[in-house]
Scaffold this motif. Structure first.
Motif, mmCIF file in Angstrom:
data_model
loop_
_atom_site.group_PDB
_atom_site.id
_atom_site.type_symbol
_atom_site.label_atom_id
_atom_site.label_comp_id
_atom_site.label_asym_id
_atom_site.label_seq_id
_atom_site.Cartn_x
_atom_site.Cartn_y
_atom_site.Cartn_z
ATOM 1 N N ALA A 16 -3.689 -35.700 -46.836
ATOM 2 C CA ALA A 16 -4.351 -34.794 -45.884
ATOM 3 C C ALA A 16 -5.869 -34.831 -46.105
ATOM 4 N N ALA A 41 -3.860 -25.926 -45.706
ATOM 5 C CA ALA A 41 -4.237 -26.943 -44.714
ATOM 6 C C ALA A 41 -5.676 -26.707 -44.263
ATOM 7 N N VAL A 48 -6.544 -30.735 -40.252
ATOM 8 C CA VAL A 48 -5.228 -30.677 -40.909
ATOM 9 C C VAL A 48 -4.508 -29.426 -40.398
ATOM 10 N N ALA A 50 -1.086 -27.180 -39.981
ATOM 11 C CA ALA A 50 0.271 -26.888 -40.457
ATOM 12 C C ALA A 50 1.194 -26.659 -39.269
#
Ligand SMILES: NC(=O)c1ccc[n+]([C@@H]2O[C@H](COP(=O)([O-])OP(=O)(O)OC[C@H]3O[C@@H](n4cnc5c(N)ncnc54)[C@H](OP(=O)(O)O)[C@@H]3O)[C@@H](O)[C@H]2O)c1
Length: 199
Positions: A16, A41, A48, A50
């Protein structure tokens, strides 16, 4: 292309970071609900995101970063894997079940029928994979192998976009054996943190 990382532990988060560094959107998912993953995240970067496992699996390209034995659970989450590219960043560690005499990724691929299946991003420890792959004009090498030659090119493109230097090793039971890990038996390229100079 759309991307997802399934498994948001050490390797999932390392990858990530690579997406965030280049502002490339990536969904991240685990068994926990997205709300549980969202703070971490967001801390990695705004690209990024979630998601639930189900929503994350809408991506074209899915990176497996779950414990080896969990791959079947992930595979079951979609009725068909046709049209998907699956990148196996897992290692068969600790020593799991019998693998029917197959390399671990060939064993995993059996659960993802129809997918384009590539082994990659598995040979470094997470802390190394998480750091910037561009160092002093060189690019950190990641090794890609697959029994489907056509599957490798788009994954190599992704690796380049993320700043890595992809090196194709060929088939899983040939060059792929160099990055194969099962239990305490590790291929010669496991943990080799190599860099390729700009041409
Ligand atoms: N750590 C390393 O340095 C390293 C290096 C190379 C390769 N690898 C490989 O990468 C894989 C992940 O290792 P890791 O160290 O990142 O493990 P980890 O830190 O334990 O993370 C595993 C992640 O998988 C999720 N997960 C577990 N079962 C799942 C399921 N059925 N569906 C969706 N998500 C699931 C877990 O979250 P929930 O509990 O919330 O579901 C967790 O986010 C392993 O196969 C390992 O061999 C690790």
């Amino acid at each position: 292309m759309s991307y997802a990382i399934v498994g948001f532990g050490k390797i999932g988060q390392a990858l990530a970071h690579a997406f965030a560094r280049k502002n490339i959107k990536v969904a991240v998912a685990s068994r926990r609900p997205p709300e549980a993953l969202a703070p971490q995240a967001r801390a990695i970067g705004p690209t990024v995101v979630a998601k639930s496992l189900r929503d994350a699996l809408e991506a074209d390209t899915i990176i497996l970063a779950v414990p080896f034995g969990e791959h079947r659970e992930v595979a079951k989450a979609l009725p068909s894997w046709k049209g998907k590219t699956v990148i196996d960043a897992m290692n068969a560690f600790p020593v799991p079940e019998e693998l029917d005499g197959l390399p671990s990724s060939a064993f995993v691929a059996k659960s993802f029928t129809g997918a384009k299946f590539v082994k990659g991003f598995n040979h470094l420890i997470a802390a190394t994979l998480a750091t910037d792959p561009v160092v002093e004009g060189g690019h950190r090498v990641v090794f890609l192998s697959s029994d489907d030659e056509d599957a490798i090119a788009p994954v190599a493109d992704l690796a380049k976009q993320l700043g890595f230097a992809p090196v194709k090793l060929g088939k899983l039971n040939e060059g792929g054996a160099l990055v194969h890990a099962r239990g305490r038996t590790w291929g010669q390229l496991i943990f080799q943190d190599l860099f390729k100079k700009e041409q």
